[in-house]
Design an enzyme around this catalytic site. Structure first.
Site, PDB file in Angstrom:
ATOM      1  N   SER A 231       0.807  -1.232   0.000  1.00 51.17           N
ATOM      2  CA  SER A 231       0.000   0.000   0.000  1.00 51.17           C
ATOM      3  C   SER A 231       0.834   1.273   0.000  1.00 51.17           C
ATOM      4  O   SER A 231       0.277   2.364  -0.086  1.00 51.17           O
ATOM      5  CB  SER A 231      -0.942   0.000   1.208  1.00 51.17           C
ATOM      6  OG  SER A 231      -0.213  -0.007   2.415  1.00 51.17           O
TER       7      SER A 231
ATOM      8  N   LYS B  54      -6.422   3.438   8.554  1.00 50.67           N
ATOM      9  CA  LYS B  54      -5.543   4.438   7.945  1.00 50.67           C
ATOM     10  C   LYS B  54      -6.185   5.827   7.959  1.00 50.67           C
ATOM     11  O   LYS B  54      -5.512   6.829   8.227  1.00 50.67           O
ATOM     12  CB  LYS B  54      -5.215   4.014   6.514  1.00 50.67           C
ATOM     13  CG  LYS B  54      -4.370   2.745   6.422  1.00 50.67           C
ATOM     14  CD  LYS B  54      -4.180   2.299   4.985  1.00 50.67           C
ATOM     15  CE  LYS B  54      -3.350   1.027   4.916  1.00 50.67           C
ATOM     16  NZ  LYS B  54      -3.193   0.543   3.522  1.00 50.67           N
TER      17      LYS B  54
END
Length: 818
Positions: free
Chosen positions: A717, A760
């Site tokens: 990511s 996140k």
């Protein structure tokens, strides 16, 4: 050289050079027949070659049997020339030989070492000095040898007759040396002696030592046998005494305990298999003496068997409205989690009620069907197949307390078992009763403590199970957590099935990555990502602050802390998904207030935001994003960790040099390293489109670094973050300091979806980020983000790298040299 065989019927010619077979610490004597196993490749080659010829080899012992293959310096110089009498090749490739010793030989020099040892030999015939002394030594050895054979059960009695008929001193020496147990060094020393008289003396000395040991052993065995006979007599007398006491009504305490155990057994409502096993063991116990070692083992086993709650339940009818009230009282927010728990309880309630209706018989069932219609037919297996809830999330988000609330809502007892660090399968299944100190597994032990067969079990930290040489405990948990088979769970210690289907199992974990797939398949994962700052403020005000005031002996009216003070603690002193550290910081403030009150300060004490540094010193966290993005080549990414989301910085720099290289630092894993390479390849292959001068890369070393280098990092990511940092470096355009991003990058510039979006986004929100760039295919994951956070952030959904760079980079390049 010639030698005579054991039967003295033929002679065998021994060549001057022989293949040498190292035989570890074994010694083969002349005239003796011995079995030999050959397994080394070079030794098998030696035997195969010899079997095509005269079958004669030299067998020599090694100084150290661990050395393989043996070298010339690893061997003794004196060995025995032997002839192979029998040869057998086994299926595993090894060879079994029966060899007969011929003569003693001495190795003079080695002619070859490969493919096996070949040495020149000299014969070493024994020196015989006939005389009265030799004859006396011969008779003494024969007598000691025969006596030792009679006292040694492992030696055949035929050796006594053989020794009686031997008249040759040499044969007597090697018969005794080959058959009695001796150390390898002693055997080798006897083989190396040249004089028969010296061999006789040494053997007599060794055999007399062995004879003394055997006589002592025989004496010990005789005394033990007499002691056992005495004990048996005592057992008979005690049994007669019990009979007399029973007739007189004066039963001893042991009998009284057995009688009490029998009454407990009769009153216990045991299942059929458990009752049969208890009856059998109780019968054995009544026949055993209290002095028997088995008596205590059986008594302990029966205590466990009779004390378990086989059919004892505590939970009543499930009240969904009451359960909702309990969950709302104990936990703030977590609406999705609460809804799933209430759905679970509602299904369980309906199943229990429908199953009770099915049990109606005769006219009652017909009457019910006529009024209410047919009852849904569910078999027992379907009723057992309830999902096992597994709460997964960072520490401090309330996983264990949710289990406690479920138990309170159902009116059941709550049991927590920590599985962290468990690496022995017996911890789950129990130990065998053959071991000293054996106990049931943790499941059965917890059931005994709970004294209820329908408790709520919290299996904590299921992701931290270990695997040791004692077995895999996660495999043992498969049977415990599988609704299709846990109704007949058999603990190894108990040996009888126990129905675990009535237990409500709840598991907790920080991550599912380390849970075995077979175990994870039996669970329904319920994720708890973490709390926003506003949620933490409500939790602090409603739960944490009152709890710490009570825990430190204070009254509620003695301390007042406003929301600004709590908010400052949340923002500047903690950065976590849960509230565990937040509770510690609040406790630190309350401790200092308790000290002031103990020293005589007037109450109530008011704490505002400006006073927080006086209690907790300087802030630990600041808005790091704004300070870090101050030049090209730096980008802000978002990462997922087992303890919640985190902000990740990526720094890039170029160094002039003679060659083009890519340097990656920061303790990155293979996946992140590949993301850097993919990002750099995309930039170079699309340099013209991105308005990057390709000459900027020529002769330059590109260095990509992720700070916090002592912490391992990996995952795909960070691809868009790596790309943005490199693009910023090569274009001179600074990355906006209020933007954070996540997503996987491909060589075509596509942005692929990633996981952990909620964690996140919460990390970005707590770090002061205003704009978050996400893969477009992660748009549905934004539904999991709290509404408060979504309203405060701006989300950019990107499909391509170009869209990411357009949003992340400033419009004007900075005057910064790369």
């Amino acid at each position: 050289m010639t030698a005579t065989n054991l039967n003295n019927t033929s002679t065998v010619t021994i060549p001057d050079a022989l293949p040498v077979l190292p035989i570890g610490d074994t010694v083969v004597f002349p005239l003796a027949i011995a079995p030999i196993a050959v397994g080394q490749e070079r030794s098998i080659k030696l035997v195969d070659d010899v079997m095509r010829g005269n079958r004669i080899i030299a067998m020599v012992a090694q100084h150290n049997r661990e050395v393989r293959p043996a070298r010339p310096e690893d061997l003794y110089t004196v060995g025995t020339a032997t002839i192979i009498r029998q040869f057998q090749r086994r299926p595993d490739g090894t060879i079994r030989l029966i060899v007969q010793g011929l003569e003693r030989v001495q190795l003079t020099d080695f002619l070859q070492t490969e493919p096996y040892l070949l040495a020149r030999i000299n014969p070493l015939p024994e020196r015989l000095d006939p005389g009265t002394e030799t004859e006396a030594l011969m008779r003494t050895l024969r007598g000691v040898f025969q006596q030792l054979v009679r006292l040694s059960p492992q030696l055949p009695d035929e050796l006594v007759t053989i020794a009686e008929n031997l008249t040759d001193e040499r044969q007597m020496v090697y018969l005794a040396a080959a058959n009695v147990p001796l150390e390898s060094s002693d055997r080798q020393s006897i083989l190396e002696m040249e004089a028969i008289a010296d061999q006789l003396r040494r053997l007599i000395e060794l055999l007399q030592q062995g004879l003394a040991v055997r006589e002592l052993e025989f004496e010990i065995v005789s005394e033990t046998r007499e002691e056992l006979s005495k004990r048996q007599r005592q057992v008979i007398l005690r049994e007669q005494l019990r009979t007399i006491q029973r007739e007189l009504g004066e039963e001893d305490p042991e009998q009284a305990q057995l009688q009490e155990l029998r009454q407990h057994f009769e009153q216990a409502n045991l299942p059929a298999e458990a009752r049969a096993e208890a009856e059998r063991e109780l019968g054995r116990l009544e026949r055993l003496s209290a002095a028997s070692p088995e008596h205590g083992i059986i008594r302990t086993y029966l205590d466990w068997l009779l004390s378990l709650p086989w059919n004892k339940t505590t939970g009543g009818t499930i009240d969904i409205l009451y359960a909702q009230e309990v969950l709302n009282e104990d936990h703030y927010d977590l609406e999705r989690i609460k809804d799933r728990i209430l759905e679970y309880l509602a299904v369980k309630k309906l199943r229990e009620e429908r199953q009770a209706e099915i049990s109606l018989t005769g006219a009652g069932e017909a009457e019910h069907a006529a009024i209410a219609g047919p009852v849904p037919q569910t078999n027992a297996d379907e009723a057992r197949r309830e999902p096992i809830l597994c709460f997964v999330g960072p520490p401090g988000v309330g996983k264990t307390s949710l289990g406690q609330s479920i138990a309170r809502a159902m009116g059941r007892k709550f049991i927590r078992i920590s599985l962290g660090g468990v690496h022995d399968e017996a911890e789950i299944r129990g130990h065998r009763r053959t071991y000293i100190g054996a106990l049931p597994g943790r499941i059965i032990q917890a059931l005994r403590r709970a004294d209820a067969a329908d408790a709520v079990f919290m299996l904590d930290e299921v992701d931290k199970l270990g695997i040791g040489f004692q077995g895999d405990p996660s495999a043992a948990l498969l049977e415990v957590l599988d609704p299709a088979q846990n109704y007949t769970f058999v603990d190894t210690y108990l040996g009888v099935p126990f129905d675990l289907s009535r237990i409500l199992f709840i598991c907790t974990a920080n991550t599912t990555d380390s849970i075995p797939e077979a175990l994870l398949d039996r669970m329904e994962v319920v994720s708890l990502a973490g709390y926003t700052n506003a949620e933490k403020l409500h939790i602090s005000r409603r739960y944490l602050l009152p709890k710490q005031i009570r825990a430190h002996g204070l009254r509620a009216d003695e301390v007042t802390m406003d929301d600004e003070a709590l908010g400052r603690i949340i923002r500047q002193y903690t950065r976590e998904a849960g509230v565990r550290n937040l509770e510690r910081e609040i406790a630190a403030v309350i401790r200092k207030i308790a000290r002031r009150i103990s020293e005589g300060a007037t109450t109530p004490i008011y704490v505002n935001a400006e006073q927080i540094p006086e209690y907790l010193r300087r802030p630990r966290f600041i808005n790091e994003v704004v300070e870090r993005i101050d030049r090209p080549g730096i980008a802000t990414g978002l990462a997922w960790t087992p303890v919640g989301g985190d902000v990740l910085f990526v720094e890039a720099a170029m160094i002039p040099g003679n060659e083009e290289r890519l340097v990656i630092t920061g303790m990155l894993g293979d996946v992140m390293r590949e993301s850097v390479q993919a990002a750099l390849s995309y930039l170079r292959s699309n340099a013209e489109q991105l308005q990057i001068d390709d000459a900027v890369f020529q002769g330059k070393t590109v260095h990509v670094h992720v700070p916090a280098g002592a912490i391992p990092k990996d995952g795909p990511s960070a691809g868009v973050t790596m790309l943005t940092a490199l693009a910023s470096l090569t274009t001179g355009r600074v990355v906006r300091n209020d933007v954070a991003m996540t997503g996987e990058i491909t060589l075509r510039g596509k942005v692929l979806p990633v996981g952990g979006i909620k964690e996140k986004v919460l990390a970005a929100y707590q770090a002061g980020v205003k704009t978050v760039i996400l893969p477009r295919r992660n748009e549905a994951d934004l539904d999991d983000v709290p509404l408060e956070v979504r309203q405060q952030l701006r989300f950019i959904l990107a499909d391509s790298a170009q869209e990411v760079l357009n949003e992340a980079l400033s419009q004007q390049p900075e005057a910064v040299s790369v």
